[in-house]
Write an enzyme that holds these catalytic residues in place. Sequence first.
Site, mmCIF file in Angstrom:
data_model
loop_
_atom_site.group_PDB
_atom_site.id
_atom_site.type_symbol
_atom_site.label_atom_id
_atom_site.label_comp_id
_atom_site.label_asym_id
_atom_site.label_seq_id
_atom_site.Cartn_x
_atom_site.Cartn_y
_atom_site.Cartn_z
ATOM 1 N N HIS A 62 0.852 -1.200 0.000
ATOM 2 C CA HIS A 62 0.000 0.000 0.000
ATOM 3 C C HIS A 62 0.883 1.243 0.000
ATOM 4 C CE1 HIS A 62 0.902 -0.556 4.255
ATOM 5 N NE2 HIS A 62 0.296 0.558 4.604
ATOM 6 N N ASP A 66 5.894 4.325 4.832
ATOM 7 C CA ASP A 66 6.777 3.355 5.500
ATOM 8 C C ASP A 66 6.818 2.022 4.761
ATOM 9 O OD1 ASP A 66 4.060 3.239 6.390
ATOM 10 O OD2 ASP A 66 4.628 1.970 8.066
ATOM 11 N N HIS A 142 -7.483 -1.584 5.638
ATOM 12 C CA HIS A 142 -6.617 -0.522 6.138
ATOM 13 C C HIS A 142 -7.193 0.826 5.705
ATOM 14 C CE1 HIS A 142 -3.066 0.756 8.139
ATOM 15 N NE2 HIS A 142 -2.414 1.186 7.078
ATOM 16 N N ASP A 212 -0.432 -4.199 6.667
ATOM 17 C CA ASP A 212 -1.217 -3.403 7.626
ATOM 18 C C ASP A 212 -2.709 -3.682 7.495
ATOM 19 O OD1 ASP A 212 1.330 -2.423 7.735
ATOM 20 O OD2 ASP A 212 0.733 -0.311 7.800
#
Lengths: 305, 305
Positions: A62, A66, A142, A212
Amino acid sequence: MDFELRILGSSSATPSANRHHTAQLLTIDNQFHLIDCGEGTQMQLMLYKIKHQRISNIYISHLHGDHYFGLAGLLSTMHLQGRQQPLHLFGPPGLSEILSLQLKYSGTNLTFKLIFHELDTTIYRKIYEDKKITVHTLPMEHRVPCCGFLFREKPKPRPLIKENLPGFLTPPQLVRLKWGEDIRDEHGNVLVRNSVVTLEPKRSRSYAYCADSRYKPDLLPYLKGVDLLYHEATFLDDMRERAHYTFHSTARQAAEMAAAAQVRHLLLGHFSVRYKDLTPLLEEAKEVFAKSDLATEGSIFCVQE
Amino acid sequence: MDFELRILGSSSATPSANRHHTAQLLTIDNQFHLIDCGEGTQMQLMLYKIKHQRISNIYISHLHGDHYFGLAGLLSTMHLQGRQQPLHLFGPPGLSEILSLQLKYSGTNLTFKLIFHELDTTIYRKIYEDKKITVHTLPMEHRVPCCGFLFREKPKPRPLIKENLPGFLTPPQLVRLKWGEDIRDEHGNVLVRNSVVTLEPKRSRSYAYCADSRYKPDLLPYLKGVDLLYHEATFLDDMRERAHYTFHSTARQAAEMAAAAQVRHLLLGHFSVRYKDLTPLLEEAKEVFAKSDLATEGSIFCVQE
């Protein structure tokens, strides 16, 4: 044949002095798959003496920084070092647009072919296949479009027991035996029973990378029995509400997924910078699922055949 | 009042195991100016225990990745840590477009105001001014639009010699004395001669950051007498042709600029990864300009008043 995961980064949103942003290198049969590419990934590859030119596929889960802010730098270094072989890049909508803009303003015409595969992050779908493996997306939940990746070895041929093989078998018949068939005559009678002349095939190994996400039990059917499950564990379970609110998971939730999916080995990662000591996260997971480990920088996890 | 340069990265295009991409922190009177922001700059700031929230201005010289691929990550960390104070960002056309796209796809609405100042990299122009300093662009000659930055302290007031001051002076007259005027009566006769009641002011210090460029002697008028000159020195002089061809400079050329501009101190940086040992680059420069130094990671250069 190797099936090995090397952890390059374990930190969530902000890095800490000794934890880097998410990146993992999965090696299957000498093929290098890079999963996510946080800032500093090229330096981490250098630190662990991994030749980036051997990476054939890069998967971006995604577009939170990070997970991809190291990508442009890595591609740039590949280019400056004269890479020739094509690179497959899998990522969500928007990634190609961002990279194109960066390449445009830096006046870069890549020395290699970058083959971009735009992902639908909302479904389970096969995105890559070769002779040995398949890769599927795993839809995450997410704040932005996000998917994980499921790497599976294809079924392997049954080894032949040479001393039990009759002499009349042709090469095509041997191939059919390797793939589990009996050999029959023209009337359908069994001439050679597969179970007599073959052994069980080696296991087809699998790795599920759950990026995530909120706790998402509807992933369980896809994760059933995988050898290695990486699941984010941003928080301890006392912050379960915050995890839900920020679309993340807790170490306990990761372990609950591992237990319910009956995986062989759970890896925890994407730790919040608030945890200087990661032991409590590991202990929390182990209460639910004993075979849990921390996926920290430099760790290597091998799956045996 | 401090005037201090901290080097965060010294490597050119590709990083090496112990050299990072370009970034420098200039502190003037407790104000933090970040100059360029290669990949990993936020980790370097952490390593040197520099609080990124104190950075007020960021200057990007050009859009080659080794000078700005750490910017999005640094802004993201500032955001995640709840920065409130505005940030001034100076950069070439395209930078704002790239960042906007990255923010859009990450669903980020920054917690602070990012004030973007688009630079004309082709001219010498004042881009920033406050009570203490001015910052000007320095046009470079590179493959993409690129400029350096000249930081100058403004002229400082002349200290008053209290014991020499007559008692009749008013506060406005004292101010005029501090800025070098004599005090006269209504007929123009000198009542208080400046040189009798004031001392020489402290020096106004200056730092010139010459980013990626071919040897460009037409910069000399701007660099004349600066305290600290950073000049890229990608190659040794035996690669002068390659330097020209790739729009870079050699250590000797950097030193020739320093000597011709009669600067006080030359710093060399942006070293090609081919040089494991940087001593030859330093020695080459010192043959032409004795007060040369390597601007390597962690080095601090202070300019005294």
